[in-house]
Structures are given as structure tokens and as C-alpha cells.
Design a protein around this motif. Sequence first.
Motif, PDB file in Angstrom:
ATOM      1  N   VAL A   1       3.849  -1.902  13.692  1.00  0.00           N
ATOM      2  CA  VAL A   1       4.524  -0.724  13.203  1.00  0.00           C
ATOM      3  C   VAL A   1       4.808   0.317  14.361  1.00  0.00           C
ATOM      4  CG1 VAL A   1       3.117  -0.631  11.013  1.00  0.00           C
ATOM      5  CG2 VAL A   1       2.060   0.150  13.209  1.00  0.00           C
TER       6      VAL A   1
ATOM      7  N   MET B   1      -7.574   1.055   6.935  1.00  0.00           N
ATOM      8  CA  MET B   1      -6.742   0.557   7.933  1.00  0.00           C
ATOM      9  C   MET B   1      -5.440   0.683   7.346  1.00  0.00           C
ATOM     10  SD  MET B   1      -6.789  -2.626  10.637  1.00  0.00           S
ATOM     11  CE  MET B   1      -5.945  -3.733   9.596  1.00  0.00           C
ATOM     12  N   LEU B   2      -5.150   0.294   6.301  1.00  0.00           N
ATOM     13  CA  LEU B   2      -3.879   0.266   5.730  1.00  0.00           C
ATOM     14  C   LEU B   2      -3.270   1.579   5.490  1.00  0.00           C
ATOM     15  CD1 LEU B   2      -3.848  -2.393   2.890  1.00  0.00           C
ATOM     16  CD2 LEU B   2      -2.786  -2.523   5.035  1.00  0.00           C
ATOM     17  N   ALA B   3      -4.242   2.667   5.149  1.00  0.00           N
ATOM     18  CA  ALA B   3      -4.032   4.013   5.161  1.00  0.00           C
ATOM     19  C   ALA B   3      -3.494   4.654   6.245  1.00  0.00           C
ATOM     20  CB  ALA B   3      -5.246   4.828   4.414  1.00  0.00           C
TER      21      ALA B   3
ATOM     22  N   PRO C   1       2.065   6.119  12.720  1.00  0.00           N
ATOM     23  CA  PRO C   1       0.941   5.304  12.333  1.00  0.00           C
ATOM     24  C   PRO C   1       0.417   4.505  13.599  1.00  0.00           C
ATOM     25  CG  PRO C   1       2.712   5.033  10.985  1.00  0.00           C
ATOM     26  CD  PRO C   1       3.185   5.975  11.708  1.00  0.00           C
TER      27      PRO C   1
ATOM     28  N   PHE D   1       8.377  -1.462  12.352  1.00  0.00           N
ATOM     29  CA  PHE D   1       8.986  -0.518  11.563  1.00  0.00           C
ATOM     30  C   PHE D   1       8.201   0.589  11.262  1.00  0.00           C
ATOM     31  CE2 PHE D   1       6.632  -0.992   7.525  1.00  0.00           C
ATOM     32  CZ  PHE D   1       6.000  -2.314   7.682  1.00  0.00           C
TER      33      PHE D   1
ATOM     34  N   ALA E   1      -2.464   2.903   8.818  1.00  0.00           N
ATOM     35  CA  ALA E   1      -1.043   2.220   9.396  1.00  0.00           C
ATOM     36  C   ALA E   1       0.208   2.647   8.504  1.00  0.00           C
ATOM     37  CB  ALA E   1      -1.357   0.634   9.211  1.00  0.00           C
ATOM     38  N   SER E   2      -0.008   2.836   7.192  1.00  0.00           N
ATOM     39  CA  SER E   2       1.122   3.491   6.540  1.00  0.00           C
ATOM     40  C   SER E   2       1.312   4.985   6.652  1.00  0.00           C
ATOM     41  CB  SER E   2       0.816   3.051   5.036  1.00  0.00           C
ATOM     42  OG  SER E   2      -0.297   3.686   4.453  1.00  0.00           O
ATOM     43  N   GLY E   3       0.569   5.634   7.332  1.00  0.00           N
ATOM     44  CA  GLY E   3       0.753   7.110   7.560  1.00  0.00           C
ATOM     45  C   GLY E   3       0.251   7.924   6.556  1.00  0.00           C
ATOM     46  N   GLU E   4      -0.419   7.274   5.517  1.00  0.00           N
ATOM     47  CA  GLU E   4      -0.806   8.008   4.292  1.00  0.00           C
ATOM     48  C   GLU E   4      -2.069   8.700   4.419  1.00  0.00           C
ATOM     49  OE1 GLU E   4       0.378   8.237   1.292  1.00  0.00           O
ATOM     50  OE2 GLU E   4       2.132   7.276   1.865  1.00  0.00           O
TER      51      GLU E   4
ATOM     52  N   PHE F   1       0.911  -1.267   0.093  1.00  0.00           N
ATOM     53  CA  PHE F   1       0.266   0.051   0.056  1.00  0.00           C
ATOM     54  C   PHE F   1       1.152   1.351   0.030  1.00  0.00           C
ATOM     55  CE2 PHE F   1      -4.130   1.913   0.788  1.00  0.00           C
ATOM     56  CZ  PHE F   1      -3.947   3.058   1.228  1.00  0.00           C
TER      57      PHE F   1
END
Lengths: 481, 127, 365
Positions: free
Chosen positions: C94, C55-57, C98, B110, C59-62, B23
Amino acid sequence: MDWIELLRTAVAAVLAFVAWPVLIYFLVINTSYLVMIGLATVDFVSHRRRIPFAGREELMRSRTMPGISVVTAMHNEEMGIRVAVESFLSLQHPRHEVIVVDDGSTDNGFEVLRKAFDLVPVTRRMPQDVAVREAPTSIHVPRDGRTRLTVVGKANSGRSDSINVGVNLAREDLVLFVDSDSILDPGALLAVSRPFIEDPVTMVAAGGVIRAVNGCRVKGGRVLEVRMPGSPLADIQVLEYLRAFHLGRAGWSRINALLLISGAFGVFRRDALTSVGGLDANSIGEDFELVMRLHRTLRKQRKPCRVTFLTEPICWTEVPSTVPVLRRQRTRWHRGLWETLWAYRGMLFNPRYGRLGLVAVPYYWIFELIAPLLELVGLVLIALGFALGLVPWQYFLLFMLVAYAYAIIVTLAAVTVEELSFHKYPRWRDLGITLVAAVLENLGYRQLTAWWRLEGWFAALTRREQKWGTMTRSGFTEVDS
Amino acid sequence: MTPAQPSILVADDDPDIRELVVFKLEQAGFDVHSVADGNAALEVLTDSTPDLVVLDVMMPGLSGLDVLRQIRAEQRLETVKVLLLTARARDTDVDDGYTTGADDYVTKPFSPRELLHRVNTLLGRGR
Amino acid sequence: MATQTVVAAQLLSVVLWVLVWATIFLLALILGSRAGRLWRERRDRQLIGELRPAMLAVASGEDEDSAALSQLTTVTRRRARVVDHAVSAMLSKVKGEPARALAQVLRSHGRSSWALRGLNSKRSIRRAYAAWTLGLMRERESGSKIIPLLQDRSIDVVVAAARALTLIGDSKAARAVVRAVAPRRRPRGLPSWVAVECLCAFDESVTTVVLEATAHPRPSVRHVAATVIGTRPLPRAAPMVRERLGVEEDPRTLASLVAALGRIGGATDLPVLSRFAQHPDETVALAAVDALEGIGLHSSVEALAPLVADSRPRLSERAAVALTELGPQGRERLLAFANAPGPAELPATYALQLTAMRSATRGLD
């Protein structure tokens, strides 16, 4: 006719003594199984719930993680040895090594390994921690000097002696014995190390029951999908191992009275192992005998000795798919059981060995060793009695229910626990096969294996030479990419 | 604007991490493929040559380090950059990664932003 | 002639009915649990499927406009449970911004107060989960509430509490963690690996506690302390380590102390380490060899050289391999050994072989 009357009298006389005890025997053994499976359920459920915060990744990271040496003896395994070793090397663990001891193979097994891993000879001295019969004649490692694989060549002297050579050359604190035709799950080493990390002072050995891999989809030394084999003989064995797996967990290790039985794999603390002299090359009992010896020696020295059973199914192996091979295996197992139990008869009912001597060892004597005798004699007598009209049909029916129907219930209970806890068999079809096998098992298989076990016992008593024979490999269902 | 988006291969058996990395990198404009184990990674690498590979060290089947060794042993994959995802920061583990030819590593847990930063650095994008 | 084995009809029918009902019950349980599990998995997948991108958004800080975050925080209660489960799993993987955002999702669903209540639950699983969740959320304020759980009667709770404190990183818990390793009234204490990870995650202020622990009456505690000193490392503990080396009796702890000295010691420690390389316990001796290599000075070469001739094969091999890591001086000594007959010849040859093999494959670096 005269002889029939004679027979009737004889059978009636014996039945008068034996009829109720036999019934009670079956009742007790099946109930004890059920109780143990019940205890196993409780354990499994709580184990599953703990997984999210059990910290497996952290364990991998841990700086106090003991290393583990995977030791395997190879004898004419050219077909599967490369995949086996590759899979052992790629197990998840921060610090593990693989030691393959070539027990005087006469096939191309070593050549296969040499080509696959680019082996070169090195000059090393073998430490003499444990006495061995045949010293290594060659030691090879991969050319890159980094891959932690050691292949040892030596003259043929049997599995136990070969493993002892491996133990001597092992460099890590824990040693795992595994057959080279077994498959380990990627997380197996972490699972296996865990008891020793949590209890480094008293834990000396841990064991687990293998699961049957016949019929499973396997690729690159990994089980991709668990399936029932589909052939009745193999299906029934899968069930046997499943039951033994769920039985073994409960009770015994809790009360620190665990003994490893055949068809298992074991991991040991190297220092405890070397202090009792490694595997006994003369004994057919192998790991079982070793655990008995550990218990006896360490308790005599008043040192702590804990043996535990592993909760997770992590080791898979191919079970015999033909009758002759199965027969040889079962006779050998029972013979090993007898020899070991007899050799350690001093532990029987001996309070110095605590619950082990007072509960576990007697249990093994009665419900593992003598069991086949009681079963067959009981069955024969009662069937004969029924045929001769000595036994009312109600009793015969009761006997059949308590002995066999109850046993099917016990197996069903094990299948239930498996379904609730690990549910490794995803296909509905496999569930159906399992249920059918549970019934089939009691229609001949059980009686046959009981007879073979008696054969093994008899052979041991008359000291006939043990033939190991070769396991005819049918190979796994290798999946094409 | 670069002629083509750099292609990245992500290999991790943990779906959470795999999807997360995919993603993040896709959002940054990369062309990302993902696989769940070492074997599959090598299979992909026989047909294609990505610009960068993100490898989890701890994977079932071939571990990340095994895949790394195979990559470095092949002439064709010489220019492929490798970033390791490792649970351990212990010296020897990092050393193993480097001496077998990894270009950088990121420890778990990470920071996705940190990961992207390192990817960009390795690919010379210096954003 | 019939025997006396008369069986009452009632007994027979009772047994029969028990078996029949047991079979039905078990079959129902098997089929029911499988069906239920499959249904539940499908339902959870559906529930979470729609929210996965959000959730991915996060969690990835996007998630710059926090749209995804608000999507996650405003779910129905039924979904919240499933979302929380997935978010908790993600939280352990993570860190940074995030992680803070994900923790906020949990907090918005009332997880924080749920967890705080759960710390006092009667069920140990609940207590463990509660502690773990607080740790995942990195709630510093809850640190003090988690500390009492280190003395919990369930070992799972103790472990979960310790790991939560590791994530939170509050060094005020150090003393309690050390005490949990060797509890007074319970047989099993906190596993040492958890304790070590925990103490290593705390800041410098943990030094006092660790120094005290090196002299604790229980060997398991001393072992933890020694390991922490060697792995963090704690250079300030060097004098204490030297002192303890003279009196420590537990071989495992001794090995850890020796290893620690290898990391934080210096040239003056070489004689002591050489002495320990002669220790009868092989683990201690091997640790001493590693420590000598770890000190890594030219003088270490002199200390290691005689060990290559040691009668214990493992020791001599380890010493020889250690010499290969100590520059040309070390390798020269090995060459000398390899070319002269004697007990050092074999290990030296092996070590040189190994080095040659390794450097041949170093290749592109």
C-alpha cells in the motif's frame, strides 16, 4: 566338489583386490552426497530468509525483464496438451510466449489445440539461426492475434530437432525447454529468468530438477497439493528426484561446474544456444549434451559461461509408474550419459576447462557412469564371497551398512532438508510413506536400476538402435470442482 | 438510497491485498465476495452477475487478463465493470488491459482510498 | 579359505553406532521441525488473528479515530514480532496515508531503532532486513545511512539497500547506486534491474548522474544508464544519446541507446536509426526497428518500408508489423508489398493478417 573349489579360488583372488576398494567406493560416494546435501541446506535456509525482500513483484514490474519463449515438442499428446498449453500461457511473466512444435503427431493433438485456441494459419518464414532437419509445414496462431501462442506443424524428426525449430521461431531472449506433459508452477518463469537478470553477461544456462507429480492433486495444469503417489515404484522415484534436486543445488553450480543430468529441464540464453547450434538431433543426451557443448565451445572461445541450478522446485512431471517404462527410461538415460561423456572425453582432466574438467567431469565418469558397474560387481562378489564362506560376517555386515544403510541416511538427510526448506508434503502420511520408501529403495530397486543402466551402456557400446517407446499416460488426478 | 447494494467480486491470490480490498469495500457499504484465483472467479461468474469485478492481473491459474477476456466475450456480463490491479504501469500492460475491455486500473502498491474512489466512479456513485 | 578381510570388531560397532545415531538424529530433526513449524504457524495465526481486523482497518485508511492504530501499537513484545512481520508485508503493498500509519506501528515497536542498529550487524541477513525495513517505513532521514550498504560485501544486502532507497526516493543516492552496479573490488555488482528501478524512482535531479554514467568505462553501468534514459524517459538526455550512439561498442548497451532514442528522439533521428537497422547484431537491429516505430511520424513509414524486404526474417516481420501501427500510410505500403512478388511479400502478408485478426476482436471498445 571341484568346481566349487575353483569358484572359491577365483572369487577369493578377486576379493583380495576388490574388497576394500569397493567399501571405500561406497563410503566416498555416500559421503560426497551427504556433504553436498549439507551445502544445500545452507543455501536453502538463506534462500528462504531472503524471500521477503527478494522482490518478486518488483521483478515482474521491471522494465529490464528479458522475455522468455517456452518451447515444447508435442508427439501424440492429445490427452493432456490442451491443459498443458493453457497452463503455460497463464504463467506469471510480463512478456512470454509459448511455442508448441507438433513433431508429426498421428493423433488428434493438433485438432484439440485448434479448437481450444481457435487457431488460424499464418504465413511466416522460419529464421535459420539453427540448422534443422525438418522445416515447418504450417504455423498457426490464435485468431485474436494477441495470444502469444504459436503452433508449428512439421514432419516427425524427434524432440531435439523439433525444439530447434521452436528455437528458430522464438522471439525472446531466453528459451525454456519443457516437455508438454510437465507442469510448471505459476511463478516458474520468473524464478527461471532471475539468474539471467542478475548476471546477464556470463549466465548462459540454468537448470532444475523436476519433481514427480504422481499422486499430487492437479487442476487446470496447476499443482494444488503435493502428495506422495502411494505406489512403491513411484514413491521411490519421488525420493530419487528429491535427492537429486537437493544434491544438484549445492557445490556444482557454486564452482561453476554444473552439468545437467537427465530428468531435468533447462533454460538457455537464445544467443548462446544458437551460437553452438542448438540441440544435437543425433544425440540421446539432449540437454546434458547441450550443456557440455556450451561449456566446451564458449570456453574455447574464451567467452564466459556460467550454468546455474535453480533453487526452487517449479517443474513437475509424471514419472513412469510401470516397470517396463521405467526400464526404457533408465537405459536411455545411461546410454545418453555414456555417449555424451565419451563424445566430450577431451574435457576429462583437462585443465583448460578448469574445475569442470578437473572435478565435475571426472566425478560424473566415476560416480555416475561407472557407478552401476562397481555397485553390482561389488554386491555380487561380496554376496558370493559370503555364501562361499570366504568373507567373515563382520565384513559382510560392514559392507551392507556402508553401502545401503548409509545410503538410507543420505536419503533421510535429503528428506530433512526438504522438510526444513520447502516442506511441500503437508500430510503426515506422506512422511511415513517417504521413510518406508527410503528403505525399500535399497531392497531391489537400486540394484535393478543399476542393472538397467548397465544394459543401456552395453546397448550403446554395441550400437543397438535406441527405441524411445511411448509413455503410457495415466493422467493426473484431475480434481472435480 | 439505492435499492440494493452493488455487488463486487474481488479476485486476488495475495490474501493481504484480497482481505484489504474486501475490508475497504465492505466498509463503504458494498456487498463483496472474494476468490483467490482466476478459475474460482469464473466459477462465481457463471452463477452470478456482480456489478463490478476487481481483478489482480498476476494470479496463478488464469490470469486477470484471461478472466477479463472471458468476461468480455460473454453477452450476459456486458454490464459488468472491471477494475484491474496491476503491478506494472508500463504502457503495453495497461494497453493490454484496456483493449481487452477493462474499465480502469490501479497500480500496486496502491492507495486504498484511490481504489474506492475509482470503484465509486465506475459504479456511477461519484462520491 | 578365509580372506584377509579381517574387520576389527571396534570398527564395526563404531560404524553401527554412528549410523544408528545419525538415523535417530535425522528422524528427530524431521519430526521436530515439522511439529515445530505447525505449532509455530498455529500460534502466529492465533496471535495475529485477533489483530487482523485492526491491521486491515489501518491499512485501508478506515481508522479515523485511530482506535485500531492504538490497538496495534500497544501490544506485548511477543506479539509485536508477529505483528511487525505482517505489517511489513502489508507495507510493501500500500501507499499513501495507510502506509504512513503502518510505518508508525513499526516505529512504536522500536523497529526504527532496531533497523538502524541492524545496519551494522555482522550478519548479512540482518543488515539486509534492516535496510529493507527502513525502506518500507519510507524513512527519508535514514537514506544517508543506507547508502554505505551499497558497497556491502554481500550482494543481498546491496540489493536490499537499493530497493529500500527506491522506496525512500532520495535522489542523493543516485551516484552511489550507479557505483554499486560496477564495484571495483567485487565480481558481482548490483543487478541492473534493481538499479534501473531505483534511478527511475528518483526525481529529475538524477539526470546529471545518468548522463555521466552513459560514458562510464564499464559496459554494465552504461547499459543501466541507457535503459533509464529510455524508460523514465529522460528527454534532456537526447543529445548525449546521439553522441554515444556513434562510439558505443557493447551491443546490449547499444540496443538500449537505440531504444531510448526511439522514445526521446524525433524526425532528425530517422536516418541514424535506419542505419542501425542494418547493424549486424540482430538485437540492435530489432531495437532500431522498434525505435523507428516509436518515433511514429509519417516519415518513419519511409524509413521502415525498405526493411520489410530485409533478408533476416525476424527483422522483416518486425518492420512489417511496425508499419501496421503507423496509420493508413503504413498499411498502404504493406498492401503494395503484399500484392507484388518479392522478398517483402511474405512479411507484409503476415503483418496484414495479424492486423485483420486483431481488429476483428477489438469488439466492444
